[in-house]
Enzyme design. Structure first.
Site, PDB file in Angstrom:
ATOM      1  N   GLY A   1       0.812  -1.228   0.000  1.00 34.77           N
ATOM      2  CA  GLY A   1       0.000   0.000   0.000  1.00 34.77           C
ATOM      3  C   GLY A   1       0.840   1.270   0.000  1.00 34.77           C
ATOM      4  O   GLY A   1       0.355   2.319  -0.436  1.00 34.77           O
TER       5      GLY A   1
ATOM      6  N   GLU B   1       1.787   1.761  -3.531  1.00 35.90           N
ATOM      7  CA  GLU B   1       0.546   2.156  -4.219  1.00 35.90           C
ATOM      8  C   GLU B   1       0.187   3.610  -3.943  1.00 35.90           C
ATOM      9  O   GLU B   1      -0.272   4.324  -4.833  1.00 35.90           O
ATOM     10  CB  GLU B   1      -0.594   1.218  -3.789  1.00 35.90           C
ATOM     11  CG  GLU B   1      -0.389  -0.196  -4.307  1.00 35.90           C
ATOM     12  CD  GLU B   1      -1.327  -1.204  -3.676  1.00 35.90           C
ATOM     13  OE1 GLU B   1      -1.287  -1.392  -2.441  1.00 35.90           O
ATOM     14  OE2 GLU B   1      -2.108  -1.820  -4.404  1.00 35.90           O
TER      15      GLU B   1
HETATM   16  N1  CAA Z   1       2.049  -3.912   8.751  1.00 36.76           N
HETATM   17  C1  CAA Z   1       2.144  -3.938  10.092  1.00 36.76           C
HETATM   18  N2  CAA Z   1       3.314  -3.808  10.750  1.00 36.76           N
HETATM   19  C2  CAA Z   1       4.414  -3.646  10.017  1.00 36.76           C
HETATM   20  C3  CAA Z   1       4.394  -3.613   8.619  1.00 36.76           C
HETATM   21  C4  CAA Z   1       3.137  -3.736   7.983  1.00 36.76           C
HETATM   22  N3  CAA Z   1       2.984  -3.660   6.656  1.00 36.76           N
HETATM   23  N4  CAA Z   1       5.647  -3.473   8.170  1.00 36.76           N
HETATM   24  C5  CAA Z   1       6.432  -3.415   9.258  1.00 36.76           C
HETATM   25  N5  CAA Z   1       5.697  -3.522  10.373  1.00 36.76           N
HETATM   26  C6  CAA Z   1       6.142  -3.523  11.765  1.00 36.76           C
HETATM   27  C7  CAA Z   1       6.813  -4.839  12.138  1.00 36.76           C
HETATM   28  O1  CAA Z   1       5.842  -5.807  12.464  1.00 36.76           O
HETATM   29  C8  CAA Z   1       7.668  -4.409  13.291  1.00 36.76           C
HETATM   30  O2  CAA Z   1       6.843  -4.292  14.433  1.00 36.76           O
HETATM   31  P1  CAA Z   1       7.385  -4.842  15.895  1.00 36.76           P
HETATM   32  O3  CAA Z   1       8.594  -3.998  16.163  1.00 36.76           O
HETATM   33  O4  CAA Z   1       6.239  -4.546  16.788  1.00 36.76           O
HETATM   34  O5  CAA Z   1       7.717  -6.268  15.710  1.00 36.76           O
HETATM   35  C9  CAA Z   1       8.095  -3.004  12.921  1.00 36.76           C
HETATM   36  O6  CAA Z   1       7.160  -2.548  11.927  1.00 36.76           O
HETATM   37  C10 CAA Z   1       9.487  -2.957  12.301  1.00 36.76           C
HETATM   38  O7  CAA Z   1       9.505  -3.877  11.223  1.00 36.76           O
HETATM   39  P2  CAA Z   1      10.600  -5.042  11.089  1.00 36.76           P
HETATM   40  O8  CAA Z   1      11.108  -5.452  12.430  1.00 36.76           O
HETATM   41  O9  CAA Z   1      10.019  -6.109  10.226  1.00 36.76           O
HETATM   42  O10 CAA Z   1      11.750  -4.253  10.312  1.00 36.76           O
HETATM   43  P3  CAA Z   1      12.850  -4.872   9.333  1.00 36.76           P
HETATM   44  O11 CAA Z   1      13.835  -3.787   9.075  1.00 36.76           O
HETATM   45  O12 CAA Z   1      13.361  -6.171   9.811  1.00 36.76           O
HETATM   46  O13 CAA Z   1      12.034  -5.162   7.967  1.00 36.76           O
HETATM   47  C11 CAA Z   1      10.474  -4.655   6.200  1.00 36.76           C
HETATM   48  C12 CAA Z   1      11.452  -4.099   7.259  1.00 36.76           C
HETATM   49  C13 CAA Z   1      11.253  -5.416   5.119  1.00 36.76           C
HETATM   50  C14 CAA Z   1       9.744  -3.475   5.584  1.00 36.76           C
HETATM   51  C15 CAA Z   1       9.483  -5.622   6.884  1.00 36.76           C
HETATM   52  O14 CAA Z   1       8.929  -4.969   8.020  1.00 36.76           O
HETATM   53  C16 CAA Z   1       8.348  -6.058   6.008  1.00 36.76           C
HETATM   54  O15 CAA Z   1       8.526  -6.928   5.176  1.00 36.76           O
HETATM   55  N6  CAA Z   1       7.148  -5.468   6.227  1.00 36.76           N
HETATM   56  C17 CAA Z   1       5.952  -5.860   5.514  1.00 36.76           C
HETATM   57  C18 CAA Z   1       5.940  -5.338   4.087  1.00 36.76           C
HETATM   58  C19 CAA Z   1       4.709  -5.825   3.346  1.00 36.76           C
HETATM   59  O16 CAA Z   1       4.493  -7.011   3.168  1.00 36.76           O
HETATM   60  N7  CAA Z   1       3.860  -4.865   2.908  1.00 36.76           N
HETATM   61  C20 CAA Z   1       2.660  -5.160   2.183  1.00 36.76           C
HETATM   62  C21 CAA Z   1       1.492  -5.209   3.149  1.00 36.76           C
HETATM   63  S1  CAA Z   1       0.018  -5.821   2.401  1.00 36.76           S
HETATM   64  C22 CAA Z   1      -0.604  -4.508   1.541  1.00 36.76           C
HETATM   65  O17 CAA Z   1      -0.056  -3.407   1.536  1.00 36.76           O
HETATM   66  C23 CAA Z   1      -1.874  -4.802   0.817  1.00 36.76           C
HETATM   67  C24 CAA Z   1      -2.354  -3.693  -0.021  1.00 36.76           C
HETATM   68  O18 CAA Z   1      -1.995  -3.531  -1.192  1.00 36.76           O
HETATM   69  C25 CAA Z   1      -3.336  -2.760   0.487  1.00 36.76           C
END
Ligand code: CAA
Length: 260
Positions: free
Chosen positions: A111, A114
């Site tokens: 998102g 996006e």
């Molecule tokens: N939703 C909720 N929480 C999120 C998040 C997300 N999209 N991305 C990161 N966070 C949170 C993590 O859970 C973490 O929280 P805690 O400290 O409470 O555990 C905090 O943010 C820090 O993140 P990381 O510890 O994971 O940080 P990192 O440096 O190791 O990794 C990252 C960074 C690669 C961005 C990884 O966080 C990640 O892969 N995030 C998810 C990305 C993703 O899949 N986004 C798509 C979401 S679905 C979507 O967006 C659908 C749509 O089209 C509408």
């Protein structure tokens, strides 16, 4: 307006909207989406605003996507409702009358990518990362990624990103046309403000009509789009800015635009 997850400030004629949930890498939950929407609705009433910059709080993320914890227990209807809210927000950004610049200061995933796609111009910091990793979660992009990404970068590059969930760095995003240019993180806001200052010095009505013509024209065939452009070109001649702009050129001086 009291908001928990969004900061809306002004720097001259530029509004700066900062998504502010750094503890969740600025992920978008319902409250955050509603606050972004309220913010753009309020900015539309502010006649002083000539451009908007959207960025993320902190140095790590622009927006790391929709909030996965918030979405995990959705059923069909709540997922659809959330998807529709996301579309409403991105359409408010896309159709905002003035140019909107995404200053992408870190992860722009799902998102977040996006939302950047719904902006008119994208600048990225060197640490920015882009991707549509939804397939890793067993879902598809829900806020327009399958639609706006191919329109911006072409189907080949878009399909690769959509099908693999690959995350690309800022240079690669620039190479495929996903961002306009890459700048140092500590220069990102300044570079974005330089663009908005240039825009703010132009005829405000002309800038708005450029956005309208370019955007609406993309949804038409070329002949109709050119006719539409001619209509809007005509509209310019009802404005004081046109009279002042052309008079100033002929008098070899800087135009003083009023937006009327
Ligand atoms: N939703 C909720 N929480 C999120 C998040 C997300 N999209 N991305 C990161 N966070 C949170 C993590 O859970 C973490 O929280 P805690 O400290 O409470 O555990 C905090 O943010 C820090 O993140 P990381 O510890 O994971 O940080 P990192 O440096 O190791 O990794 C990252 C960074 C690669 C961005 C990884 O966080 C990640 O892969 N995030 C998810 C990305 C993703 O899949 N986004 C798509 C979401 S679905 C979507 O967006 C659908 C749509 O089209 C509408």
């Amino acid at each position: 307006m009291q908001m928990n997850n969004v900061i809306c400030e002004k720097d001259g004629k530029t509004a700066i909207v900062t998504i502010n949930r750094p503890q969740a890498l600025n992920a978008l939950n319902r409250e955050t989406l509603e606050e972004i929407l309220s913010c753009f609705i309020a900015l539309e009433q502010d006649t002083e605003v000539c451009a908007v910059i959207v960025t993320g709080a902190g140095e790590k993320a622009f927006i790391a996507g929709a909030d996965i914890a918030y979405m995990q227990d959705f059923d069909v209807l709540s997922a659809r409702k959330f998807g529709r809210l996301g579309h409403q927000v991105l359409q408010a950004i896309e159709s905002f009358p003035c140019p909107v610049i995404a200053a992408v200061n870190g992860f722009a995933l799902g998102g977040g990518c996006e939302l950047a796609l719904a902006c008119d111009i994208r600048l990225a910091s060197e640490n920015a990362k882009f991707g549509q990793p939804e397939v890793n979660l067993g879902v598809i992009p829900g806020f327009g990624g399958t639609q706006r990404l191919p329109r911006l970068v072409g189907t080949g590059h878009a399909n690769e990103l959509l099908f693999t969930g690959d995350i690309i760095d800022a240079d690669e995003a620039c190479r495929i046309g996903l961002v306009n240019r890459v700048v140092a993180l500590d220069q990102l806001l300044q570079e974005s403000l330089k663009i908005t200052a240039k825009i703010a010095a132009k005829g405000p009505l002309a800038v708005k009509l450029c956005k309208e013509a370019a955007q609406a024209g993309m949804e038409m065939d070329l002949a109709r789009a050119c006719q539409y452009e001619a209509d809007l070109f005509g509209v310019c001649f009802a404005s004081e800015d046109q009279k002042e702009g052309m008079k100033a050129f002929l008098e070899k001086r800087q135009a003083k635009f009023t937006g009327n």
